[in-house]
Design a protein around this motif. Sequence first.
Motif, PDB file in Angstrom:
ATOM      1  N   ASP A 250      -1.134  14.285   0.398  1.00  0.00           N
ATOM      2  CA  ASP A 250      -0.609  13.839  -0.896  1.00  0.00           C
ATOM      3  C   ASP A 250       0.449  12.768  -0.640  1.00  0.00           C
ATOM      4  O   ASP A 250       1.248  12.900   0.292  1.00  0.00           O
ATOM      5  N   ILE A 251       0.466  11.760  -1.496  1.00  0.00           N
ATOM      6  CA  ILE A 251       1.453  10.679  -1.372  1.00  0.00           C
ATOM      7  C   ILE A 251       2.068  10.418  -2.744  1.00  0.00           C
ATOM      8  O   ILE A 251       1.363  10.430  -3.757  1.00  0.00           O
ATOM      9  N   ILE A 252       3.374  10.155  -2.763  1.00  0.00           N
ATOM     10  CA  ILE A 252       4.030   9.683  -3.980  1.00  0.00           C
ATOM     11  C   ILE A 252       4.531   8.268  -3.708  1.00  0.00           C
ATOM     12  O   ILE A 252       5.263   8.053  -2.726  1.00  0.00           O
ATOM     13  N   VAL A 253       4.143   7.311  -4.549  1.00  0.00           N
ATOM     14  CA  VAL A 253       4.705   5.952  -4.399  1.00  0.00           C
ATOM     15  C   VAL A 253       5.746   5.730  -5.496  1.00  0.00           C
ATOM     16  O   VAL A 253       5.676   6.318  -6.563  1.00  0.00           O
ATOM     17  N   GLY A 254       6.720   4.884  -5.172  1.00  0.00           N
ATOM     18  CA  GLY A 254       7.718   4.515  -6.182  1.00  0.00           C
ATOM     19  C   GLY A 254       8.760   5.579  -6.423  1.00  0.00           C
ATOM     20  O   GLY A 254       9.338   5.651  -7.519  1.00  0.00           O
ATOM     21  N   PHE A 255       9.046   6.416  -5.406  1.00  0.00           N
ATOM     22  CA  PHE A 255      10.176   7.347  -5.538  1.00  0.00           C
ATOM     23  C   PHE A 255      11.445   6.510  -5.738  1.00  0.00           C
ATOM     24  O   PHE A 255      11.526   5.388  -5.229  1.00  0.00           O
ATOM     25  N   PRO A 256      12.433   7.013  -6.502  1.00  0.00           N
ATOM     26  CA  PRO A 256      13.626   6.215  -6.768  1.00  0.00           C
ATOM     27  C   PRO A 256      14.179   5.528  -5.513  1.00  0.00           C
ATOM     28  O   PRO A 256      14.291   6.154  -4.467  1.00  0.00           O
TER      29      PRO A 256
ATOM     30  N   ASP B   5       1.301  -1.657  -8.239  1.00  0.00           N
ATOM     31  CA  ASP B   5       0.876  -2.481  -7.111  1.00  0.00           C
ATOM     32  C   ASP B   5       0.780  -1.633  -5.836  1.00  0.00           C
ATOM     33  O   ASP B   5      -0.193  -1.723  -5.081  1.00  0.00           O
ATOM     34  N   ARG B   6       1.766  -0.746  -5.629  1.00  0.00           N
ATOM     35  CA  ARG B   6       1.759   0.069  -4.410  1.00  0.00           C
ATOM     36  C   ARG B   6       0.618   1.081  -4.431  1.00  0.00           C
ATOM     37  O   ARG B   6      -0.059   1.304  -3.419  1.00  0.00           O
ATOM     38  N   ILE B   7       0.397   1.678  -5.581  1.00  0.00           N
ATOM     39  CA  ILE B   7      -0.664   2.703  -5.619  1.00  0.00           C
ATOM     40  C   ILE B   7      -2.031   2.048  -5.416  1.00  0.00           C
ATOM     41  O   ILE B   7      -2.897   2.591  -4.726  1.00  0.00           O
ATOM     42  N   VAL B   8      -2.209   0.849  -5.975  1.00  0.00           N
ATOM     43  CA  VAL B   8      -3.505   0.168  -5.818  1.00  0.00           C
ATOM     44  C   VAL B   8      -3.743  -0.159  -4.340  1.00  0.00           C
ATOM     45  O   VAL B   8      -4.840   0.044  -3.810  1.00  0.00           O
ATOM     46  N   ARG B   9      -2.681  -0.615  -3.664  1.00  0.00           N
ATOM     47  CA  ARG B   9      -2.856  -0.939  -2.245  1.00  0.00           C
ATOM     48  C   ARG B   9      -3.220   0.321  -1.434  1.00  0.00           C
ATOM     49  O   ARG B   9      -4.059   0.272  -0.537  1.00  0.00           O
ATOM     50  N   LEU B  10      -2.579   1.437  -1.769  1.00  0.00           N
ATOM     51  CA  LEU B  10      -2.914   2.659  -1.021  1.00  0.00           C
ATOM     52  C   LEU B  10      -4.308   3.167  -1.371  1.00  0.00           C
ATOM     53  O   LEU B  10      -5.041   3.648  -0.492  1.00  0.00           O
TER      54      LEU B  10
ATOM     55  N   PRO C 283       7.637  -0.236 -13.072  1.00  0.00           N
ATOM     56  CA  PRO C 283       6.250   0.242 -13.205  1.00  0.00           C
ATOM     57  C   PRO C 283       5.240  -0.669 -12.510  1.00  0.00           C
ATOM     58  O   PRO C 283       4.286  -0.187 -11.895  1.00  0.00           O
ATOM     59  N   ASP C 284       5.444  -1.987 -12.593  1.00  0.00           N
ATOM     60  CA  ASP C 284       4.493  -2.907 -11.949  1.00  0.00           C
ATOM     61  C   ASP C 284       4.466  -2.709 -10.435  1.00  0.00           C
ATOM     62  O   ASP C 284       3.410  -2.800  -9.805  1.00  0.00           O
ATOM     63  N   SER C 285       5.640  -2.454  -9.860  1.00  0.00           N
ATOM     64  CA  SER C 285       5.680  -2.233  -8.403  1.00  0.00           C
ATOM     65  C   SER C 285       4.972  -0.934  -8.051  1.00  0.00           C
ATOM     66  O   SER C 285       4.237  -0.854  -7.052  1.00  0.00           O
TER      67      SER C 285
ATOM     68  N   PHE D 281      -4.600  12.365  -2.103  1.00  0.00           N
ATOM     69  CA  PHE D 281      -4.225  12.312  -3.515  1.00  0.00           C
ATOM     70  C   PHE D 281      -2.962  11.448  -3.588  1.00  0.00           C
ATOM     71  O   PHE D 281      -1.947  11.790  -2.969  1.00  0.00           O
ATOM     72  N   ILE D 282      -3.054  10.352  -4.323  1.00  0.00           N
ATOM     73  CA  ILE D 282      -1.937   9.399  -4.347  1.00  0.00           C
ATOM     74  C   ILE D 282      -1.441   9.278  -5.786  1.00  0.00           C
ATOM     75  O   ILE D 282      -2.244   9.079  -6.708  1.00  0.00           O
ATOM     76  N   PHE D 283      -0.143   9.421  -5.984  1.00  0.00           N
ATOM     77  CA  PHE D 283       0.420   9.421  -7.336  1.00  0.00           C
ATOM     78  C   PHE D 283       1.610   8.482  -7.410  1.00  0.00           C
ATOM     79  O   PHE D 283       2.314   8.270  -6.425  1.00  0.00           O
ATOM     80  N   LYS D 284       1.842   7.995  -8.647  1.00  0.00           N
ATOM     81  CA  LYS D 284       3.100   7.284  -8.904  1.00  0.00           C
ATOM     82  C   LYS D 284       4.170   8.332  -9.196  1.00  0.00           C
ATOM     83  O   LYS D 284       3.889   9.323  -9.885  1.00  0.00           O
ATOM     84  N   TYR D 285       5.373   8.085  -8.727  1.00  0.00           N
ATOM     85  CA  TYR D 285       6.469   9.000  -9.051  1.00  0.00           C
ATOM     86  C   TYR D 285       6.667   9.048 -10.563  1.00  0.00           C
ATOM     87  O   TYR D 285       6.687   8.024 -11.224  1.00  0.00           O
ATOM     88  N   SER D 286       6.749  10.268 -11.105  1.00  0.00           N
ATOM     89  CA  SER D 286       7.136  10.379 -12.511  1.00  0.00           C
ATOM     90  C   SER D 286       8.224  11.447 -12.603  1.00  0.00           C
ATOM     91  O   SER D 286       8.103  12.531 -12.013  1.00  0.00           O
ATOM     92  N   GLU D 287       9.280  11.089 -13.297  1.00  0.00           N
ATOM     93  CA  GLU D 287      10.464  11.956 -13.337  1.00  0.00           C
ATOM     94  C   GLU D 287      10.155  13.229 -14.109  1.00  0.00           C
ATOM     95  O   GLU D 287       9.621  13.167 -15.209  1.00  0.00           O
TER      96      GLU D 287
END
Length: 421
Positions: free
Chosen positions: A285-291, A341-346, A336-338, A314-320
């Motif tokens: 599991d991966i979280i991208v965009g952690f604070p 972009d990061r999740i798409v690359r992964l 959000p754009d970053s 399983f790759i997710f964007k960080y959500s608070e």
Amino acid sequence: MNEYDSALVRSILAPHGFQSCASAQDAEVILVNTCAVRENAYRKIYGLLDKLRPLKKQKKSFVVGVLGCMAQNLKEELLAHPVVSLVVGPDNYRSLPGLIEQSITSGDCGIDADLSEYETYSDIAPARVEGVNAWVAIMRGCDNFCTFCVVPYTRGRERSRSVADILDEVRAAAAAGFPQVTLLGQNVNSYSDRDGSFADLIVRVADVPAIRRVRFTSPHPKDFPDDLLEAIAAHPNICKHVHLPLQAGNDRILGLMGRNYTRREFVGLAERIRDRIPGVSLTTDIIVGFPTETEGEFLETFKVMENLAFDSAFIFKYSERKGTIASRKFADDVPPDSKTDRIVRLFDLQKRISSDKNRARIGSLEAVLIEGPAEKKPDHQVGKSDGGTTVIFPATPEAPGSFARVRIREASSTTLYGEAM
Ligand code: SF4
């Protein structure tokens, strides 16, 4: 875990005369078992509740209850929704018959969402739906308090069931015809009972006659002793699949997440697992965009994924999540754009890796536990390989729950295609 809990709820309600029915239209009571891990799960539940508004208007004594982690986390906010009459947390399902009865007879709303240090529902046999896999919760709650995670607040502190109770449940599942069990826990490998560790338990489960496959989810990388790896390697019916959540590949971010391992320790563990369990399928599991995650720190995660080449992720964007340590201490400041972009690359990276790995299996023979007809190809059957990959092949006379030996002919990033030998 929610599937398992729903089976417990069915068992709790059955003696009180409640039966499942085919559609919401026919129902007097609808219970929605919820997840609080990601924002998307919240959105789905609010969408579902909104869809139930017309039914609520039509039917006089119509009870809609929200169960599970969202119920525990949002309590009053959910009760304020016009269709919701009951809010019941994961440790309070024994209250359901009384609360439903009260709501039907008096129209009162009810709430029971107190966390327990002891509740494991060990005395309740889950009313499982048919299938080849029986989920078996071996513990509840979690003591890890990863800063992004709401589970310790919605499912409470960690508590393990006894080895004896778990083995009774596994034997019952085997007697009911389930060839596979999946041992469940928020941090399954920190399982501890006076009769043994997780490594001891999984061996005893694997020794239960008629259990042909044992899986487990999810382990934490900090609790992976050698005896567990040896147990997995030595027992043919313990699947050679380890889900090892990395979350991030940068040490500063791992520290902020409270994960209790460094990138180096994680990579060392992954290599040890591959060394001790030849052919193991390793997923993550991966979280991208952690604070505060910078582009450079994200690239370290990218690099670790590239080097370790997980079988899938399983790759997710960080959500608070409300109530978590991260929500109190850190601003959700990655744009959000970053994150996108990061999740798409992964995603792209992982798709390429998974495709390459699956294509390398063309020509191999896979032992596949048949689950049933393939959804989009009714003249085909679908099942899982030992490592957990979906395999589709022209239907055989064998019933779900049997094994097929399938020669792999084609592969995509998610699925293997072949023919039974
Ligand atoms: S170990 Fe898993 S369940 Fe426990 S706090 Fe961390 S992410 Fe949440």
